[in-house]
Design an enzyme around this catalytic site. Structure first.
Site, short mmCIF file in Angstrom:
data_model
loop_
_atom_site.label_atom_id
_atom_site.label_comp_id
_atom_site.label_asym_id
_atom_site.label_seq_id
_atom_site.Cartn_x
_atom_site.Cartn_y
_atom_site.Cartn_z
N THR A 1 0.96 -1.26 -0.03
CA THR A 1 0.30 -0.17 0.02
C THR A 1 0.97 0.96 0.22
OG1 THR A 1 -0.45 -0.16 2.38
CG2 THR A 1 -2.13 -0.72 1.13
N ARG B 1 -4.47 -9.66 -15.08
CA ARG B 1 -4.22 -11.09 -15.43
C ARG B 1 -2.78 -10.89 -15.79
NH1 ARG B 1 -8.35 -13.83 -18.36
NH2 ARG B 1 -7.87 -11.57 -19.28
N GLY B 2 -1.38 -10.42 -15.81
CA GLY B 2 -0.56 -10.05 -15.93
C GLY B 2 -0.55 -9.22 -18.06
N ALA B 3 -0.28 -10.17 -18.78
CA ALA B 3 0.00 -9.90 -20.15
C ALA B 3 -1.65 -9.78 -20.50
CB ALA B 3 1.51 -9.58 -20.90
N GLY C 1 1.63 -4.98 -9.76
CA GLY C 1 0.00 -4.27 -9.33
C GLY C 1 -0.15 -3.20 -8.24
N ASP C 2 0.75 -3.14 -7.51
CA ASP C 2 0.67 -2.29 -6.50
C ASP C 2 0.37 -0.39 -7.44
OD1 ASP C 2 0.91 -3.36 -4.52
OD2 ASP C 2 3.00 -3.75 -4.12
N TYR D 1 11.12 -11.98 3.94
CA TYR D 1 10.83 -11.22 5.24
C TYR D 1 11.75 -11.30 5.80
CZ TYR D 1 7.27 -9.79 1.35
OH TYR D 1 6.96 -9.83 0.59
N TRP D 2 11.76 -10.35 6.70
CA TRP D 2 12.01 -9.76 8.23
C TRP D 2 11.31 -8.57 8.97
CZ3 TRP D 2 15.66 -10.78 4.51
CH2 TRP D 2 16.93 -11.92 4.62
N ARG D 3 9.95 -9.32 9.53
CA ARG D 3 8.93 -8.21 9.90
C ARG D 3 8.37 -8.48 11.70
NH1 ARG D 3 5.16 -9.00 4.61
NH2 ARG D 3 4.71 -7.30 4.89
#
Length: 319
Positions: free
Chosen positions: A37, A233-235, A264-265, A105-107
């Site tokens: 986001t 859906r991608g391409a 996508g973001d 990830y380290w979250r």
């Protein structure tokens, strides 16, 4: 129009190039900031919309840099508490030769996990959110929250929409963030029922719901009451259903794909920035495709502002 995006921002380690004598095992790293986001908020702001970002940070140097970056983008940071002794999460991007990405990830101790959890902070945040025309959140936003905090947010969204606010949502399913797929399904469906604009990626929908046909995704979201549905859906053509009318909109070919991180973001950002400024859904899909095409030609989730704005201006020049 004013939009608030809710979620998490992390330190991003994005490999740039090898160092030494041709030793590709020793990449250099950029260290910007990113998060689903957050990425969308940055590009929406660059698209001309008033944006507020809602999260929690620490009081460490990285958190201060995040606040400085948001401010430089013209994004309101007044709804971001800084928790003493805390610091944001971190993730590492790895890419295959075709630009596809993988994350580590380290979250676990990220302060953003306490979003909507503290009663005093929650009441102040609600007052801030009531001033917004649109709220944007994702499945990652929901996944990092406690079940109790998700419940509080869901009740607030019901009130917010009853008073004319609009909600945009991307399911953005990441299995490792959820206790189980069943828990994720229940939470995502609850929030879809409080969603006006669903901006979904079919690959995520398949992973969560087991869809074999995109029609299953459309039917499920229609039944949930989503009035404006976008399926990426991608391409392949983007599916758009608005008030029951279903259309497929072609995605222009992209000549150079470097890194699909943030694809996508950034589509969501282009779509929402256009939509909130009066564009039709079809025009907004085109804006989303254009924004995503610029981003995937660059390594990392966020293109440097000067470069992005230059490309955006160039894209609008005739001829």
């Amino acid at each position: 129009m004013k939009l608030a995006a809710l979620g998490e921002v992390m330190v991003e380690l994005a490999p740039q190039s090898a160092v030494g004598s041709g030793d590709a095992s020793k990449p250099q790293f950029m260290q910007p900031f990113a998060g689903d986001t957050y990425n969308t908020a940055v590009y929406i702001a660059r698209g001309g919309v008033n944006v507020s970002y809602v999260t929690l940070l620490g009081d460490d140097p990285h958190s201060k840099e995040v606040l400085a970056c948001l401010t430089q983008e013209g994004i309101d940071t007044s709804a971001i508490p800084q928790l003493p002794g805390r610091n944001p999460g971190l993730y590492l991007i790895q890419n295959t030769a075709d630009g596809e990405r993988y994350f580590t990830y380290w979250r676990g101790e990220s302060p953003a996990r306490e979003l909507f959890a503290d009663a005093d902070r929650r009441e102040a945040l609600k007052a801030h959110l009531r001033q917004m025309d649109c709220l944007y959140l994702s499945g990652i936003t929901l996944a990092i929250m406690s079940p109790e905090a998700r419940g509080e947010l869901l009740v607030f969204l019901q009130e917010y929409r009853a008073n004319g606010g609009r909600v945009a949502f991307d399911s953005n399913y990441r299995p490792r963030l959820w206790a189980s797929a069943e828990v994720a399904k229940i939470a995502v469906m609850d929030f879809l029922q409080q969603t006006d604009m669903a901006l979904l990626t079919f690959e995520d929908e398949q992973a969560l719901w087991g869809d074999t046909r995109v029609e299953e995704c459309v039917q499920r979201n229609t039944a949930a009451g989503v009035s404006e549905l976008i399926v990426k859906r991608g391409a392949e053509p983007v599916l758009m259903q608005v008030n029951g009318e279903l259309d497929a909109i072609d995605v222009p070919p992209v000549s150079r794909v470097v890194d699909t991180t943030g694809a996508g973001d950034s589509f969501n950002a282009g779509y929402l920035a256009a939509r909130l400024q009066g564009a039709t859904p079809a025009q907004s899909v085109a804006a989303g495709n254009q924004c995503a095409a610029r981003v995937i030609g660059h390594r990392g989730a966020i293109i440097p502002r000067a470069e992005y704005m230059g490309r955006a201006a160039g894209a609008m020049e005739p001829g």
